[in-house]
Motif scaffolding. Structure first.
Motif, mmCIF file in Angstrom:
data_model
loop_
_atom_site.group_PDB
_atom_site.id
_atom_site.type_symbol
_atom_site.label_atom_id
_atom_site.label_comp_id
_atom_site.label_asym_id
_atom_site.label_seq_id
_atom_site.Cartn_x
_atom_site.Cartn_y
_atom_site.Cartn_z
ATOM 1 N N VAL A 1 -3.141 -1.213 7.551
ATOM 2 C CA VAL A 1 -4.051 -0.665 8.551
ATOM 3 C C VAL A 1 -4.651 0.569 7.908
ATOM 4 C CG1 VAL A 1 -4.238 0.352 10.849
ATOM 5 C CG2 VAL A 1 -2.573 -1.453 10.431
ATOM 6 N N LEU A 2 -5.970 0.586 7.761
ATOM 7 C CA LEU A 2 -6.629 1.714 7.129
ATOM 8 C C LEU A 2 -6.994 2.762 8.168
ATOM 9 C CD1 LEU A 2 -8.999 -0.122 4.632
ATOM 10 C CD2 LEU A 2 -6.796 0.944 4.162
ATOM 11 N N THR A 3 -6.777 4.015 7.830
ATOM 12 C CA THR A 3 -7.111 5.120 8.718
ATOM 13 C C THR A 3 -7.327 6.366 7.884
ATOM 14 O OG1 THR A 3 -6.518 6.193 10.799
ATOM 15 C CG2 THR A 3 -4.726 5.809 9.218
ATOM 16 N N PRO B 1 0.816 -1.196 0.000
ATOM 17 C CA PRO B 1 0.000 0.000 0.000
ATOM 18 C C PRO B 1 0.865 1.268 0.000
ATOM 19 C CG PRO B 1 -0.172 -1.168 2.100
ATOM 20 C CD PRO B 1 0.670 -1.991 1.195
ATOM 21 N N ALA B 2 0.438 2.225 -0.793
ATOM 22 C CA ALA B 2 1.151 3.500 -0.844
ATOM 23 C C ALA B 2 0.860 4.278 0.424
ATOM 24 C CB ALA B 2 0.696 4.293 -2.066
ATOM 25 N N ILE B 3 1.882 4.902 0.966
ATOM 26 C CA ILE B 3 1.712 5.682 2.181
ATOM 27 C C ILE B 3 2.015 7.131 1.840
ATOM 28 C CG2 ILE B 3 2.460 5.997 4.550
ATOM 29 C CD1 ILE B 3 3.362 3.100 4.547
ATOM 30 N N ALA B 4 0.961 7.901 1.675
ATOM 31 C CA ALA B 4 1.132 9.326 1.428
ATOM 32 C C ALA B 4 1.120 10.000 2.791
ATOM 33 C CB ALA B 4 0.002 9.831 0.539
ATOM 34 N N GLN B 5 2.301 10.197 3.343
ATOM 35 C CA GLN B 5 2.375 10.762 4.680
ATOM 36 C C GLN B 5 3.259 11.996 4.692
ATOM 37 O OE1 GLN B 5 3.914 7.694 7.163
ATOM 38 N NE2 GLN B 5 5.686 7.329 5.895
ATOM 39 N N ASP B 6 2.946 12.906 5.594
ATOM 40 C CA ASP B 6 3.693 14.147 5.680
ATOM 41 C C ASP B 6 3.918 14.475 7.152
ATOM 42 O OD1 ASP B 6 4.528 16.849 5.746
ATOM 43 O OD2 ASP B 6 3.557 17.219 3.816
ATOM 44 N N PRO C 1 -4.152 3.528 3.537
ATOM 45 C CA PRO C 1 -3.467 2.384 4.142
ATOM 46 C C PRO C 1 -2.089 2.743 4.691
ATOM 47 C CG PRO C 1 -3.260 2.280 1.768
ATOM 48 C CD PRO C 1 -4.104 3.497 2.082
ATOM 49 N N MET C 2 -1.776 2.169 5.833
ATOM 50 C CA MET C 2 -0.424 2.224 6.386
ATOM 51 C C MET C 2 0.018 0.778 6.568
ATOM 52 S SD MET C 2 -0.515 5.219 9.235
ATOM 53 C CE MET C 2 1.265 5.478 9.155
#
Length: 140
Positions: free
Chosen positions: A120-122, A22-27, A111-112
């Motif tokens: 883990v979806l959030t 899953p791609a994690i678009a996090q900042d 997804p993370m």
């Protein structure tokens, strides 16, 4: 026929890759802002559990910088995500976390990847906040 079979296999491979990683678009910078707005009052500006409200809480806020160390060197991603987004409520708050309402709740569509490899979806605000909390972990 070969071209169609090759195209089908390529599509299948890409679909499988998308499901398994899953791609994690996090900042973490956005997460830092969320943290200072929603968390620092209890957990402190540096995440040590010493915020201005810590003294009035029945249970002292956890030192967020020690989560990885307290979990055998593995960041407890799933537990942290579910604690923040309300799926694992914290009784000491007297309400789901965060006490500021449903800002971190909502659609669980980002997804993370947990240490187990399972997604883990959030929500996006939680993804960003967790990225920041991971960033402030004490180096061992």
């Amino acid at each position: 026929m070969r071209i169609l079979l090759g195209l089908a296999l390529s599509t299948l491979a890409l679909s499988t890759l998308a499901l398994t990683t899953p791609a994690i678009a996090q900042d973490a910078d956005i997460g830092r802002s969320h943290y200072h707005t929603h968390c620092a009052t209890c957990h402190g500006l540096e995440g040590r559990g010493d915020g201005p409200m810590a003294g009035v809480l029945m249970i002292k806020p956890v030192n967020l910088r020690e989560l990885t160390a307290a979990n055998g060197g593995v960041f407890p991603l799933e537990r942290v995500v579910k604690r923040i987004d309300g799926r694992d409520p914290l009784v000491s708050h007297g309400s789901p976390m965060p006490v500021y309402g449903d800002y971190f709740e909502g659609s669980f569509d980002v997804p993370m990847k947990a240490p187990s490899g399972q997604p883990v979806l959030t929500s996006q605000p939680v993804v960003d906040l967790v990225a920041y909390i991971k960033e402030i972990q004490r180096a061992e």
